[in-house]
Design an enzyme around this catalytic site. Structure first.
Site, mmCIF file in Angstrom:
data_model
loop_
_atom_site.group_PDB
_atom_site.id
_atom_site.type_symbol
_atom_site.label_atom_id
_atom_site.label_comp_id
_atom_site.label_asym_id
_atom_site.label_seq_id
_atom_site.Cartn_x
_atom_site.Cartn_y
_atom_site.Cartn_z
ATOM 1 N NE ARG A 121 -2.087 -0.728 3.694
ATOM 2 C CZ ARG A 121 -2.444 -0.088 4.790
ATOM 3 N NH1 ARG A 121 -3.597 0.557 4.851
ATOM 4 N NH2 ARG A 121 -1.664 -0.087 5.853
ATOM 5 C CB SER A 185 6.297 -6.323 8.222
ATOM 6 O OG SER A 185 5.572 -5.129 8.414
ATOM 7 C CG ASP A 239 4.549 -5.766 11.721
ATOM 8 O OD1 ASP A 239 5.590 -5.908 12.385
ATOM 9 O OD2 ASP A 239 3.890 -6.722 11.276
HETATM 10 P P1 ADP Z 1 -0.317 -10.217 9.064
HETATM 11 O O1 ADP Z 1 0.071 -10.787 10.391
HETATM 12 O O2 ADP Z 1 0.184 -11.021 7.916
HETATM 13 O O3 ADP Z 1 -0.015 -8.754 8.925
HETATM 14 P P2 ADP Z 1 -3.062 -10.516 9.935
HETATM 15 O O4 ADP Z 1 -2.857 -9.822 11.213
HETATM 16 O O5 ADP Z 1 -4.307 -10.204 9.180
HETATM 17 O O6 ADP Z 1 -1.903 -10.314 8.908
HETATM 18 O O7 ADP Z 1 -3.030 -12.069 10.251
HETATM 19 C C1 ADP Z 1 -3.331 -13.019 9.278
HETATM 20 C C2 ADP Z 1 -3.301 -14.394 9.927
HETATM 21 O O8 ADP Z 1 -4.328 -14.504 10.894
HETATM 22 C C3 ADP Z 1 -3.543 -15.511 8.962
HETATM 23 O O9 ADP Z 1 -2.308 -15.984 8.476
HETATM 24 C C4 ADP Z 1 -4.204 -16.576 9.802
HETATM 25 O O10 ADP Z 1 -3.223 -17.410 10.366
HETATM 26 C C5 ADP Z 1 -4.834 -15.833 10.942
HETATM 27 N N1 ADP Z 1 -6.302 -15.754 10.796
HETATM 28 C C6 ADP Z 1 -7.040 -15.408 9.717
HETATM 29 N N2 ADP Z 1 -8.353 -15.453 9.982
HETATM 30 C C7 ADP Z 1 -8.464 -15.833 11.293
HETATM 31 C C8 ADP Z 1 -9.554 -16.058 12.183
HETATM 32 N N3 ADP Z 1 -10.812 -15.916 11.780
HETATM 33 N N4 ADP Z 1 -9.276 -16.424 13.446
HETATM 34 C C9 ADP Z 1 -8.000 -16.578 13.863
HETATM 35 N N5 ADP Z 1 -6.942 -16.391 13.072
HETATM 36 C C10 ADP Z 1 -7.151 -16.021 11.801
HETATM 37 MG MG MG Z 2 -0.059 -7.025 9.993
#
Ligand code: ADP
Ligand code: MG
Length: 500
Positions: A121, A185, A239
């Site tokens: 982004r 990140s 992050d």
């Molecule tokens: P990132 O950590 O990559 O920045 P997020 O904070 O959105 O992104 O985390 C994504 C991760 O969260 C996914 O890889 C998955 O493991 C987990 N996840 C996705 N949906 C759910 C959910 N409904 N409940 C718990 N964990 C989830």
């Molecule tokens: Mg994140």
């Protein structure tokens, strides 16, 4: 014994249910042998229940064990901060050169980049100080094609600069020479706010000629090659730090950042006198712990189970990020899958049949844990979810699966809480306080969407750090808004340094 009885009975049944094939088998001594059979089945079920409980008991940590994890985290924190121990330390405690949280006087227009999540982004963030503080954000999402992610570094950064150029055109701001914060990140060794050497790519990125290089320099060179616009790259941002800063803008007691998403990590404001890897003793600096690597020296091996080891052995980075592999979204589903395979092999689940689905790595995503553990879900719905995964379950199966999921996520939340307890108690001791009130800024889908993770984590921190009152605050766009705030604070730091 009756000459006609049996034949007539069979014939009648066949006529009444022609679509069913019914066989009749003579029982020998039903009352004697039968009673023994009933007892044997009850025994088997009791034994099965006991064995499943025994398997899951390994995941249940006592308060003493959790206190021990907290203590070991404290030791690793010390090792990461110490001059002589840092090099070999597993929890790296990387200095971020962010020396203060926002104070509300931040003002101006900033660009932010967010690379390392699912999307790339570019953002314009307008921060206004004064009586009515406001933050206005505009952003555009860009895809990073796989061939760019895995091409040359020059191609990757040319693509990033192309996206910035497109965004500036879109906003009509080509000539503004704005200050920019770069949320990147990936693990980075920082030597100043605006210099970060990429230690190693993760999450599917593989561009060549970037590891070991300063990513800010790579970005500046890309901007130079384009010869279209100028930017002032002020900060490279992790992050966790962006998350802490976003919450700190609303709540000044926020001095800790936590991520519970794909990965697990934390940062906090440490006293400069304790950070022996950076010159100077005055004030504080935010330290990016990179705590996911806790345990990589073997110090958690006594609480890791055979299922944790299986997940690690099947991962892309064997032996690395052992703590993260016990408590973050990328791995919880995999731990569950490995337990289910074992229970099935032992004949306790799915009629002992290991389906192709169950053998597929990654099939059991952590979002299914959230669904299965939801209190509003009836067992029939749990079976429907398993059905979607290609797992044909009985009612008993679904009870066991739900128990397995709950056990794994409970431990995850507890050990994450034990790590957090180590941080808050260290900050309390740093400040020589009997009691500390502090806020943690949190981001990550596991924390946000799992029905029990956050509650159990909060409870664990309360129990393991009874002298601290810890509030958890959800961060809103830590990687975008946070990067802009760090850039603003960085500009202020720079002005102060120029005055001195
Ligand atoms: P990132 O950590 O990559 O920045 P997020 O904070 O959105 O992104 O985390 C994504 C991760 O969260 C996914 O890889 C998955 O493991 C987990 N996840 C996705 N949906 C759910 C959910 N409904 N409940 C718990 N964990 C989830
Ligand atoms: Mg994140």
């Amino acid at each position: 014994m009756h000459p006609q009885y049996a034949r007539r009975l069979h014939k009648t049944v066949r006529r009444l249910v022609p679509e069913s094939d019914v066989r009749f088998l003579l029982s020998e001594s039903g009352s004697g042998k039968g009673a023994a059979m009933v007892t044997a089945v009850a025994y088997r079920l009791a034994d099965q229940t006991r064995q499943i409980a025994q398997t899951l008991a390994e995941f249940q940590l006592s308060k003493d064990q959790l206190l021990e994890i907290k203590k070991r985290m404290r030791t690793e924190i010390q090792n990461g901060l110490g001059k002589d121990t840092h090099e070999k330390a597993t929890v790296k405690m990387l200095p971020t050169f962010v020396r203060s949280t926002p104070d509300g006087s931040e003002n101006g227009d900033f660009l932010a980049l967010d690379l390392g999540g699912t999307n790339f982004r570019v953002l314009l963030v307008k921060i206004r100080s004064g009586k009515r503080r406001t933050v206005e954000m505009h952003n555009k999402i860009y895809a990073i094609p796989k061939e760019v992610m895995q091409g040359t570094g020059e191609e990757l950064f040319d693509h990033i600069v192309y996206c910035i150029s497109d965004f500036l055109d879109y906003m009509g701001m080509k000539n503004a020479r704005l200050p920019l914060g770069f949320t990147f990140s990936f693990p980075c060794k920082q030597t100043s706010l605006d210099a970060g050497i990429l230690v190693t790519w993760t999450k599917g990125f593989k561009a060549t000629d970037c590891e070991g290089e300063d990513v800010v320099e790579l970005l500046r060179e890309g901007i130079k090659r384009k010869e279209e616009f100028e930017l002032d790259v002020v900060a490279v941002v992790n992050d966790t730090v962006g998350t802490m800063m976003t919450c700190a803008y609303e709540e000044p007691t926020c001095e800790i950042g936590l991520i519970a998403g794909t990965g697990s990590n934390a940062c906090y404001m440490e006293e400069m006198r304790n950070i022996e890897t950076v010159d100077g003793d005055k004030g504080r600096m935010c330290v990016n712990m990179e705590w996911g690597a806790f345990g990589d020296n073997g110090c958690l091996d006594d609480i890791r189970t055979e299922y944790d080891r299986a997940v690690d052995e099947n991962s892309l980075n064997e032996g690395k990020q052992r703590y993260e592999k016990m408590c973050s979204g990328m791995y919880l589903g995999e731990i569950v899958r490995n337990i289910l395979i074992d229970l099935t092999k032992r004949g306790f689940l799915f009629r002992g049949q290991i389906s192709e689905t169950l053998k597929t790595r990654g099939i059991f995503e952590t979002k299914f844990l959230s669904q299965i553990e939801s209190d509003r879900l009836a067992l029939l719905q749990v079976r429907a979810i398993l059905q979607q995964l290609g797992l044909d379950s009985t009612c008993d199966d679904s009870i066991i699966v739900k128990e397995v999921c709950g056990t794994v996520s409970h431990r995850a939340a507890q050990i994450c809480g034990a790590g957090m307890a180590a941080i808050v108690d260290k900050i309390r001791e740093n400040r020589g306080l009997d009691h500390l009130d502090i806020t943690v800024g949190v981001d990550g889908t596991l924390y946000k969407l799992h029905p029990h993770f956050s509650g159990i984590m909060h409870q664990t921190v309360k129990e393991l750090a009874p002298n601290c009152d810890v509030t958890f605050l959800l961060s809103e766009d830590g990687s975008g808004k946070g990067a802009a705030l760090i850039t603003a604070v960085g500009c202020r730091q720079r002005e102060q340094e120029q005055q001195n």
